[in-house]
Write an enzyme that holds these catalytic residues in place. Structure first.
Site, PDB file in Angstrom:
ATOM      1  N   SER A 191     -13.961  -3.607   1.869  1.00 20.39           N
ATOM      2  CA  SER A 191     -14.880  -2.918   0.946  1.00 20.39           C
ATOM      3  C   SER A 191     -16.351  -3.181   1.266  1.00 20.39           C
ATOM      4  CB  SER A 191     -14.583  -3.305  -0.509  1.00 20.39           C
ATOM      5  OG  SER A 191     -13.302  -2.893  -0.891  1.00 20.39           O
ATOM      6  N   PRO A 192     -16.764  -3.089   2.533  1.00 24.84           N
ATOM      7  CA  PRO A 192     -18.178  -3.338   2.869  1.00 24.84           C
ATOM      8  C   PRO A 192     -19.123  -2.319   2.266  1.00 24.84           C
ATOM      9  CG  PRO A 192     -17.035  -2.388   4.751  1.00 24.84           C
ATOM     10  CD  PRO A 192     -15.979  -2.721   3.734  1.00 24.84           C
ATOM     11  N   TYR A 197       0.839  -1.199   0.000  1.00 27.18           N
ATOM     12  CA  TYR A 197       0.000   0.000   0.000  1.00 27.18           C
ATOM     13  C   TYR A 197       0.875   1.250   0.000  1.00 27.18           C
ATOM     14  CZ  TYR A 197      -3.843  -3.119   1.483  1.00 27.18           C
ATOM     15  OH  TYR A 197      -4.783  -4.126   1.591  1.00 27.18           O
TER      16      TYR A 197
END
Length: 333
Positions: free
Chosen positions: A217-218, A58
């Protein structure tokens, strides 16, 4: 904030965790204010979110560095996870992607993940990591035997450098091999009410074998907030580019679905995003819900979701609406 055990590790974490992918910035997420990111992590800890998740790739190390600054004086409060297996230092492993001038390979050889670990420990400013994930599995199944990868992870655990082992982007056959070679306590996979593929095999497996499933990623990278216009088009290179639910036609389907929940937001005195995250929390006791954040208001919004207690009837209603949205999106091809 309620807590749930991570697998059978004896480590208890808040049922909601904070994801630090966006904090890495770069082409995926654009420029960031690192000081704001640090304040955001502090706010998460202050409000009961004690699991902070990042990865070596990241921002090509930047996310880990920012997280390290944030937890420097609060390490004892944090369940810290990061990931190995994506490297851009040499041509070892299999090519994965090119981004921000780096050619990235999936590389789960013991020497590669050992190198990743030492780099992560340095960037994070710590001498141990609570949960250490393999980020992506080999494209060629068995190229690096999982027993070899897991053997090195177990050695790291015996050395006290990691406390629990996780795997991301997996299939059930991967999980079987990991568990044959050591103790696997958690996996990390994408899941939202509009993307429920893990319900087919992975979630039943985790529930049957006491493995935590940390879902990312809910809210579909911001779509399930009800604030994205139908006409939105992701910019080139953005993390949302070429995703099923980020096309104008599917954005419109999602927005129509959420427009039908205004009575629920009034009933629960919350936002659409709160409803969606609360729905995911209720879906399975084996879930840990990973919500990305890099600004203070995002933490406040995420935390509010944990206090929304959906009735079984409202949960079922939202699920049925999502089922219909998924069918409509698939019909578009």
């Amino acid at each position: 904030m309620k807590q749930r055990e991570i697998g059978t590790s004896g480590i208890f974490a808040s049922e909601m965790s904070m994801g630090a992918w966006a904090i890495g910035g770069g082409t995926w997420w654009g420029d960031n204010d690192d000081a704001e990111s640090v304040r955001t992590i502090h706010a998460a800890l202050d409000q009961g979110i004690n699991w902070i998740d990042t990865a070596r790739v990241y921002g090509f190390g930047h996310s880990e560095e920012v997280v390290g600054k944030a937890v420097k004086d609060r390490r004892h409060e944090v369940i810290l996870s990061t990931k190995c297996g994506l490297q851009w230092y040499d041509d070892g492993g299999e090519y994965h992607f090119t981004g921000d001038g780096h050619r990235v390979h999936r590389d789960l050889r013991p020497q590669a993940i050992r190198r990743d670990l030492e780099l992560s420990l340095k960037a994070l400013g710590t001498d141990y990591i609570d949960v250490y994930y393999t980020h992506w599995q080999c494209k060629t199944y068995g190229l690096v035997p999982i027993a070899e990868t897991m053997g090195e992870l177990m050695r790291m655990k015996e050395e006290g450098k990691i406390r629990a082992i996780g795997a991301s982007n997996v299939q059930v056959r991967h999980l079987e091999e990991y568990r044959q070679s050591g103790q696997l306590d958690v996996i990390q996979e994408k899941y939202s009410m509009l993307d429920r593929r893990v319900e087919e095999e992975l979630l039943p497996y985790c529930e049957a074998n006491s493995v935590t499933l940390q879902t990312y990623s809910p809210i579909e990278q911001g779509l399930l907030t009800g604030t994205v216009p139908d006409s939105y088009v992701p910019r080139p290179g953005e993390a949302r580019e070429n995703k099923l639910w980020w096309r104008p036609q599917t954005i419109a389907i999602a927005n129509e679905m959420m427009a039908g929940w205004r009575d629920l937001t009034d009933q629960y005195n919350c936002s659409i995003a709160n409803l969606v995250i609360a729905w995911s929390i209720k879906r399975s006791p084996r879930f840990n819900i990973l919500c990305g954040a890099r600004k203070l208001h995002q933490i406040a919004e995420n935390v509010k979701s944990a206090g929304v207690e959906l009735t079984n009837e409202d949960f079922a209603r939202m699920e049925a609406d999502a089922d219909q949205a998924i069918l409509r999106a698939k019909a578009l091809g």
